[in-house]
Design an enzyme around this catalytic site. Structure first.
Site, PDB file in Angstrom:
ATOM      1  N   ARG A  99     -12.822  -9.031  -1.029  1.00 22.44           N
ATOM      2  CA  ARG A  99     -12.386  -8.501   0.276  1.00 22.44           C
ATOM      3  C   ARG A  99     -11.892  -7.069   0.099  1.00 22.44           C
ATOM      4  O   ARG A  99     -11.142  -6.749  -0.816  1.00 22.44           O
ATOM      5  CB  ARG A  99     -11.263  -9.375   0.829  1.00 22.44           C
ATOM      6  N   VAL A 100     -12.348  -6.195   0.970  1.00 19.15           N
ATOM      7  CA  VAL A 100     -11.871  -4.816   0.979  1.00 19.15           C
ATOM      8  C   VAL A 100     -11.208  -4.575   2.333  1.00 19.15           C
ATOM      9  O   VAL A 100     -11.765  -4.914   3.371  1.00 19.15           O
ATOM     10  CB  VAL A 100     -13.042  -3.829   0.767  1.00 19.15           C
ATOM     11  N   GLY A 101     -10.013  -4.008   2.293  1.00 21.04           N
ATOM     12  CA  GLY A 101      -9.279  -3.749   3.527  1.00 21.04           C
ATOM     13  C   GLY A 101      -9.585  -2.368   4.074  1.00 21.04           C
ATOM     14  O   GLY A 101     -10.644  -1.781   3.832  1.00 21.04           O
ATOM     15  N   ASP A 102      -8.628  -1.843   4.812  1.00 22.49           N
ATOM     16  CA  ASP A 102      -8.818  -0.536   5.435  1.00 22.49           C
ATOM     17  C   ASP A 102      -8.545   0.625   4.491  1.00 22.49           C
ATOM     18  O   ASP A 102      -9.058   1.733   4.698  1.00 22.49           O
ATOM     19  CB  ASP A 102      -7.899  -0.390   6.654  1.00 22.49           C
ATOM     20  N   GLY A 106      -5.067  -4.528   7.220  1.00 26.42           N
ATOM     21  CA  GLY A 106      -6.219  -3.644   7.288  1.00 26.42           C
ATOM     22  C   GLY A 106      -7.268  -4.056   8.285  1.00 26.42           C
ATOM     23  O   GLY A 106      -7.927  -3.206   8.908  1.00 26.42           O
ATOM     24  N   THR A 124      -0.736   1.658   6.451  1.00 28.43           N
ATOM     25  CA  THR A 124      -0.436   0.498   5.613  1.00 28.43           C
ATOM     26  C   THR A 124      -0.315  -0.696   6.549  1.00 28.43           C
ATOM     27  O   THR A 124      -0.063  -0.533   7.742  1.00 28.43           O
ATOM     28  CB  THR A 124       0.890   0.664   4.830  1.00 28.43           C
ATOM     29  N   GLY A 125      -0.475  -1.867   5.995  1.00 28.52           N
ATOM     30  CA  GLY A 125      -0.369  -3.068   6.821  1.00 28.52           C
ATOM     31  C   GLY A 125      -1.713  -3.767   6.931  1.00 28.52           C
ATOM     32  O   GLY A 125      -2.623  -3.513   6.134  1.00 28.52           O
ATOM     33  N   THR A 138       0.819  -1.204   0.000  1.00 27.61           N
ATOM     34  CA  THR A 138       0.000   0.000   0.000  1.00 27.61           C
ATOM     35  C   THR A 138       0.856   1.259   0.000  1.00 27.61           C
ATOM     36  O   THR A 138       1.975   1.261   0.485  1.00 27.61           O
ATOM     37  CB  THR A 138      -0.926   0.048   1.248  1.00 27.61           C
TER      38      THR A 138
HETATM   39  N1  ASP Z   1      -3.820  -2.140   4.371  1.00 32.14           N
HETATM   40  C1  ASP Z   1      -3.963  -2.917   3.175  1.00 32.14           C
HETATM   41  C2  ASP Z   1      -5.128  -3.820   3.306  1.00 32.14           C
HETATM   42  O1  ASP Z   1      -5.362  -4.368   4.369  1.00 32.14           O
HETATM   43  C3  ASP Z   1      -2.811  -3.763   2.824  1.00 32.14           C
HETATM   44  C4  ASP Z   1      -1.479  -3.264   3.092  1.00 32.14           C
HETATM   45  O2  ASP Z   1      -1.254  -2.157   3.486  1.00 32.14           O
HETATM   46  O3  ASP Z   1      -0.573  -4.001   2.899  1.00 32.14           O
HETATM   47  O4  ASP Z   1      -5.757  -4.062   2.302  1.00 32.14           O
END
Ligand code: ASP
Length: 386
Positions: free
Chosen positions: A259-262, A285, A282-283, A231
């Site tokens: 699937r939808v993340g944050d 979600g 990022t990370g 991200t």
């Molecule tokens: N935050 C993003 C999600 O969960 C993924 C990511 O940052 O790596 O979709």
């Protein structure tokens, strides 16, 4: 089978280590006893005071912050500045966490999420699980500008983008396709050579050693062993104090379709309040959504916390959700980035290091030059000193 044994060992080792490192922390205020955390906090507090214009992003934006700063110095809009940064990452086939070349879902389809927030007008837009459009951040901006809605997903998002003139394309690069095939071979017997195959004995090693795939062996092993998060979040404040932000991603690799993340969720992957500041993430979600991280951080800054301390407070809430299973915290990463209206900035991460030992960093351009700085970790990865 050997690789699976190694993976199990790897996970078990992590779990053991983190239990020790988080002991005693989860009920306390974050990060007080870590020497590294204290040093980084000090740096964040003294290094980033009052720089305007200012632009901050996840580390993968480092080569493009100049483009965003040029917009800000030219008197351009803060949203155009952050989009100048992230669209370059979306276009980059070698960034496998964003846009074109992003790692696909479990079906081999690249689905992208993004959002934008424009502080001066208090508007926002978002797209989720959009396919075939490499710049979801621009679709999110179009959503904000051209519609009476905020968030559009899936086939509807793609149709909206096409109607607005975006080109469709295949977002799956060879690099990402091969990584996906390798992941399938690791996770299901059906995608390995059959029992009657001369290659059966070697299984995954054979698959990876064919000359066609050799070039990507290291990359593929890495993304299979450590499902990608990535991200880019980018936030900016201009000389007048106007603020905008964007977050764009291909999401968690190998995710379930849809699937939808944050990242596209206003208040989680991004939040901007033109009176206060902006924050994004990022990370993993799912963990951020549960604490509405972006909004939490901006509210903490409104109450007077520095950007770094606000990020750490959000991470502390994430950690607290694992009070019953502290060993599981080591199995994911989460980073927050924040700026305030005065041009102060900071970033916090759950862990200080990536699994491969690299320090977790973020990118800052304060008008002089773009540089990478260490995030302030909630936990020192080595553990044991909390
Ligand atoms: N935050 C993003 C999600 O969960 C993924 C990511 O940052 O790596 O979709």
């Amino acid at each position: 089978m050997e690789k699976w044994t190694r993976r199990k060992f790897f996970l078990a080792t992590l779990a053991g280590g983190v239990a020790a490192s988080t002991k005693g922390l989860l009920g306390a205020a974050p990060g007080r006893k870590s020497t590294f955390a204290a040093d980084a906090l000090q740096q964040a507090r003294t290094g980033g005071q009052g720089a305007r214009p200012l632009i901050v992003s996840a580390a993968n934006g480092i080569h493009h912050l100049d483009a965003g700063m040029a917009v800000l110095k030219g008197g351009g809009d803060t949203l155009d500045a952050v989009l100048a940064v992230v669209t370059k990452v979306e276009d980059d086939p070698n960034d496998d966490s964003v846009g074109y070349g992003g790692l696909p879902n479990e079906d081999g389809v690249v689905q992208l999420d993004a959002c934008v927030m424009h502080g001066p007008t208090g508007r926002c837009g978002a797209v989720g699980a959009i396919e075939k459009i490499k710049n979801p951040s621009l679709v999110a901006k179009m959503m904000m500008e051209k519609t009476n809605h905020i968030f559009i997903v899936g086939a509807g998002a793609e149709k909206f983008a096409v109607d607005e003139g975006f080109q469709t394309m295949n977002l799956l690069t060879d690099r990402s396709r091969l990584a996906w095939l390798a992941w399938k071979a690791y996770t299901t017997e059906n995608w390995r050579p059959g029992l009657d195959s001369p290659e059966w004995k070697e299984k995954m090693a054979e698959l990876l050693d064919t000359s066609e795939r050799m070039a990507w062996r290291g990359h593929i092993e890495d993304v299979v062993m450590h499902p990608r998060t990535g991200t880019i979040n980018c936030v900016a404040v201009d000389a007048k104090g106007d603020i905008s932000g964007t977050t764009t991603t291909s999401g968690l690799s190998w995710k379930i379709s849809g699937r939808v993340g944050d990242s596209p969720i206003i208040g989680a992957g991004l939040f901007v309040d033109n009176e206060v500041g902006a924050a994004g993430s990022t990370g993993r979600g799912e963990e951020n959504i549960k604490i509405s991280g972006g909004h939490t951080i901006v509210e903490m800054m409104r109450q007077g916390k520095s950007p770094t301390d606000a990020c750490l407070e959000a991470l502390h809430r994430v950690a607290r959700n694992y009070k019953a299973f502290p060993d599981r915290l080591k199995l994911f990463h989460l980073q927050f980035y924040a700026i305030n209206k005065d041009g102060q900035y900071g970033a916090g991460s759950l862990w200080g290091m990536h699994p491969d030992g690299r320090r977790v960093q973020y990118a800052v351009h304060d008008g002089t030059q773009a540089r990478l700085l260490p995030t302030t970790p909630l936990f020192d990865r080595k553990g044991g000193d909390y």
